[in-house]
Scaffold this active site. Structure first.
Site, mmCIF file in Angstrom:
data_model
loop_
_atom_site.group_PDB
_atom_site.id
_atom_site.type_symbol
_atom_site.label_atom_id
_atom_site.label_comp_id
_atom_site.label_asym_id
_atom_site.label_seq_id
_atom_site.Cartn_x
_atom_site.Cartn_y
_atom_site.Cartn_z
ATOM 1 N N GLY A 46 0.838 -1.187 0.000
ATOM 2 C CA GLY A 46 0.000 0.000 0.000
ATOM 3 C C GLY A 46 0.872 1.235 0.000
ATOM 4 O O GLY A 46 2.042 1.186 0.377
ATOM 5 N N GLN A 51 2.758 9.800 1.750
ATOM 6 C CA GLN A 51 4.045 9.111 1.736
ATOM 7 C C GLN A 51 4.920 9.538 0.559
ATOM 8 O O GLN A 51 6.134 9.371 0.602
ATOM 9 C CB GLN A 51 3.840 7.598 1.699
ATOM 10 C CG GLN A 51 3.281 7.061 3.007
ATOM 11 C CD GLN A 51 3.142 5.567 2.951
ATOM 12 O OE1 GLN A 51 2.156 5.039 2.453
ATOM 13 N NE2 GLN A 51 4.157 4.882 3.458
ATOM 14 N N CYS A 99 6.370 -0.418 7.288
ATOM 15 C CA CYS A 99 5.888 0.789 6.631
ATOM 16 C C CYS A 99 6.987 1.353 5.752
ATOM 17 O O CYS A 99 8.148 1.429 6.169
ATOM 18 C CB CYS A 99 5.472 1.819 7.679
ATOM 19 S SG CYS A 99 4.844 3.357 6.992
ATOM 20 N N LEU A 100 6.616 1.749 4.553
ATOM 21 C CA LEU A 100 7.578 2.348 3.639
ATOM 22 C C LEU A 100 8.109 3.678 4.159
ATOM 23 O O LEU A 100 9.160 4.135 3.727
ATOM 24 C CB LEU A 100 6.949 2.522 2.257
ATOM 25 C CG LEU A 100 6.515 1.228 1.558
ATOM 26 C CD1 LEU A 100 5.795 1.539 0.253
ATOM 27 C CD2 LEU A 100 7.684 0.292 1.339
ATOM 28 N N HIS A 141 -3.937 0.616 7.797
ATOM 29 C CA HIS A 141 -2.612 1.222 7.761
ATOM 30 C C HIS A 141 -2.586 2.426 6.812
ATOM 31 O O HIS A 141 -2.113 3.509 7.180
ATOM 32 C CB HIS A 141 -1.589 0.163 7.323
ATOM 33 C CG HIS A 141 -0.184 0.640 7.290
ATOM 34 N ND1 HIS A 141 0.756 0.235 8.202
ATOM 35 C CD2 HIS A 141 0.462 1.489 6.443
ATOM 36 C CE1 HIS A 141 1.917 0.818 7.927
ATOM 37 N NE2 HIS A 141 1.762 1.582 6.848
ATOM 38 N N GLU A 142 -3.106 2.229 5.601
ATOM 39 C CA GLU A 142 -3.088 3.321 4.619
ATOM 40 C C GLU A 142 -4.029 4.448 5.020
ATOM 41 O O GLU A 142 -3.709 5.628 4.838
ATOM 42 C CB GLU A 142 -3.417 2.799 3.219
ATOM 43 C CG GLU A 142 -2.423 1.777 2.697
ATOM 44 C CD GLU A 142 -0.964 2.189 2.825
ATOM 45 O OE1 GLU A 142 -0.650 3.380 2.647
ATOM 46 O OE2 GLU A 142 -0.125 1.310 3.107
ATOM 47 N N HIS A 145 -2.409 6.839 7.378
ATOM 48 C CA HIS A 145 -1.536 7.823 6.740
ATOM 49 C C HIS A 145 -2.307 9.075 6.332
ATOM 50 O O HIS A 145 -1.779 10.185 6.395
ATOM 51 C CB HIS A 145 -0.851 7.235 5.504
ATOM 52 C CG HIS A 145 0.353 6.420 5.814
ATOM 53 N ND1 HIS A 145 1.474 6.935 6.428
ATOM 54 C CD2 HIS A 145 0.626 5.105 5.595
ATOM 55 C CE1 HIS A 145 2.379 5.988 6.571
ATOM 56 N NE2 HIS A 145 1.888 4.866 6.068
#
Length: 188
Positions: A46, A51, A99-100, A141-142, A145
């Site tokens: 994702g 991000q 997480c990226l 999670h997304e 953000h």
């Protein structure tokens, strides 16, 4: 299409609520194509607008289940409903995520087992997704953000302190930090 730099914890865009997408333009379509390319190159499951430095309520997702069935899409202006969390500590083997925007680390985190997400797609058509398990984790999670929350913000006190030590050691936690998949030697 292009692989975009991914912002790292501490960049202000990651810690502020994102704005709604008012209109689906060619710029938005290009952004989404770039987000898919960036997510795939990272690799990730994702990626949210903040991000990649864009404070808009957009996220992409991509997941292949155990049977090899792909699940992939984009949601603009999502809303999220979830079942209450099951009490207790998360199982580090089954409930850990990365997480990226905090690359290279994984921590256990309890998430709801089931969610409903609504929003629109790139054509402006309504989207309604009811999922459970790992897919529900990705959606939560997304969505976080988009509200300025990184998963490390939700960790237990001990894991949060560990994450803060890692961030300090790597020079994260301040504006301007990013990494680019395929160029920098980082991955989530």
């Amino acid at each position: 299409m292009a692989v975009l730099p991914i912002r790292i914890m501490g960049d202000p865009v990651l810690h502020a609520p994102a704005s709604p997408v008012d209109e689906i333009t060619d710029d938005i379509r290009t952004l989404v194509a770039d987000m898919f390319e960036t997510m795939d190159a990272a690799p990730g499951v994702g990626l949210a607008g903040p991000q990649v430095g864009v404070g808009l309520r957009i996220f992409t997702y991509s997941y292949e289940d155990d049977e090899g069935k792909p699940w992939r899409g984009v949601i603009l202006n999502p809303e999220l409903w979830m079942r209450p969390l099951v009490p207790g500590d998360p199982d580090p083997d089954d409930e850990s995520e990365g997480c990226l925007s905090f690359p290279g680390e994984r921590f256990p985190l309890r998430r709801s087992d089931s969610v409903l997400v609504t929003g629109t797609d790139l054509e402006g058509d309504p989207v309604r997704i009811e999922v459970d398990g790992w897919r529900a984790r990705i959606m939560q999670h997304e969505f976080d953000h988009l509200d300025g929350i990184i998963y490390v913000d939700r960790l237990s006190d001990a894991d949060w302190k560990t994450a803060q030590k890692i961030a300090r050691k790597r020079g994260w936690g301040r504006p301007g930090q990013s990494w680019t998949p395929g160029i920098d030697d980082l991955e989530a």
